[in-house]
Every structure is written in structure tokens, then in C-alpha cells.
Write an enzyme that holds these catalytic residues in place. Structure first.
Site, PDB file in Angstrom:
ATOM      1  N   GLY A 133      31.701  41.490  45.108  1.00  0.00           N
ATOM      2  CA  GLY A 133      32.342  40.574  46.195  1.00  0.00           C
ATOM      3  C   GLY A 133      33.498  40.027  46.642  1.00  0.00           C
ATOM      4  CG  HIS A 192      38.022  38.399  43.443  1.00  0.00           C
ATOM      5  ND1 HIS A 192      39.167  37.625  42.988  1.00  0.00           N
ATOM      6  CD2 HIS A 192      36.689  37.433  42.782  1.00  0.00           C
ATOM      7  CE1 HIS A 192      39.056  36.506  43.424  1.00  0.00           C
ATOM      8  NE2 HIS A 192      37.778  36.161  42.989  1.00  0.00           N
ATOM      9  CG  HIS A 245      37.327  36.387  37.987  1.00  0.00           C
ATOM     10  ND1 HIS A 245      37.365  36.117  37.712  1.00  0.00           N
ATOM     11  CD2 HIS A 245      37.024  36.968  39.412  1.00  0.00           C
ATOM     12  CE1 HIS A 245      37.797  34.524  38.745  1.00  0.00           C
ATOM     13  NE2 HIS A 245      37.773  35.702  39.160  1.00  0.00           N
ATOM     14  CD  GLU A 273      49.168  38.737  29.109  1.00  0.00           C
ATOM     15  OE1 GLU A 273      48.975  38.876  28.304  1.00  0.00           O
ATOM     16  OE2 GLU A 273      49.971  37.957  29.662  1.00  0.00           O
TER      17      GLU A 273
END
Length: 122
Positions: free
Chosen positions: A75, A77, A11, A47
Site C-alpha cells: 500500500g 506506506h 505499521h 518503537e
């Protein structure tokens, strides 16, 4: 010649310390699978991005990349945001075969490792 590689996709977070287990995971992967390159990638706030990780592995000669979502479950995302990013990478890197595993938290061995961790904590 086909070259396989892996992307560990997380994430991301504002706190850079959140990334430390991911860095250790990538180092552990590389120490045990030295012939298969690994990159980290993050959905947001950190990043490299998925696009940047695919680009780096492509430049290193990878032709088959497996993306492993290091999420506990599927989920919003992973159901909504991730497919958009993956489709963009597939369009940008048509010579790369991109595949995806389920979220790591959906694997019984991962769940068992968490149970085992809990047992050791008792």
C-alpha cells in the site's frame, strides 16, 4: 566476517495489544534461527523505529540486514513512506547492506497459510 540479521517491519498502532503477534513472531524466529538476530521495527506509533532497529543490529555486529515488511500488501506506506525511511538508514549506516523483501502478504505460502487457517475454522 559477515553477520546477517532480520528486521520484521510493521505499521504500528496506538493499542499496545496490536503488537503482541509481532512479539510472538520475533520470538518464533529467534527460537528457530538462533544464529540470526531479529529486531522488530515500526513505521509509526510504536518503537523501535526502523532507524533504531538498524542501529541496534549494527551495534550487535550485523553487516547484512534484511527488512521484511509484515504488511498484507504494497500500500501507500510501503510505496511512499518506507522508501524514505530505508534511504535515510542507508545513508546513516553505509557499512550495512540493507535489503528488503516484498510484503509478506504477497507471498503465495502466506496466502496459502491463511486459506488453511480458514479451512480449519470451518
Amino acid at each position: 566476517m559477515k553477520m546477517k540479521a532480520i528486521i520484521l517491519f510493521g505499521h504500528g498502532a496506538r493499542d499496545m495489544r496490536w503488537r503482541e503477534p509481532f512479539d510472538r513472531l520475533a520470538e518464533l524466529w529467534q527460537s528457530q534461527n538462533a544464529t540470526v538476530p531479529v529486531e522488530l521495527a515500526f513505521l509509526e506509533m510504536m518503537e523501535p523505529s526502523l532507524d533504531e532497529a538498524v542501529s541496534a543490529l549494527s551495534l550487535a555486529g550485523a553487516t547484512q540486514i534484511t527488512v521484511v515488511p509484515v504488511f498484507f500488501g504494497q500500500g501507500g506506506h510501503l510505496r511512499n513512506d518506507f522508501p524514505v525511511l530505508l534511504d535515510a538508514c542507508r545513508a546513516k549506516f553505509p557499512a550495512i547492506a540493507l535489503s528488503v523483501t516484498p510484503a509478506v502478504g504477497e507471498d503465495l505460502a502466506v496466502l496459502q497459510a491463511i486459506v488453511d487457517f480458514g479451512v480449519r475454522a470451518l
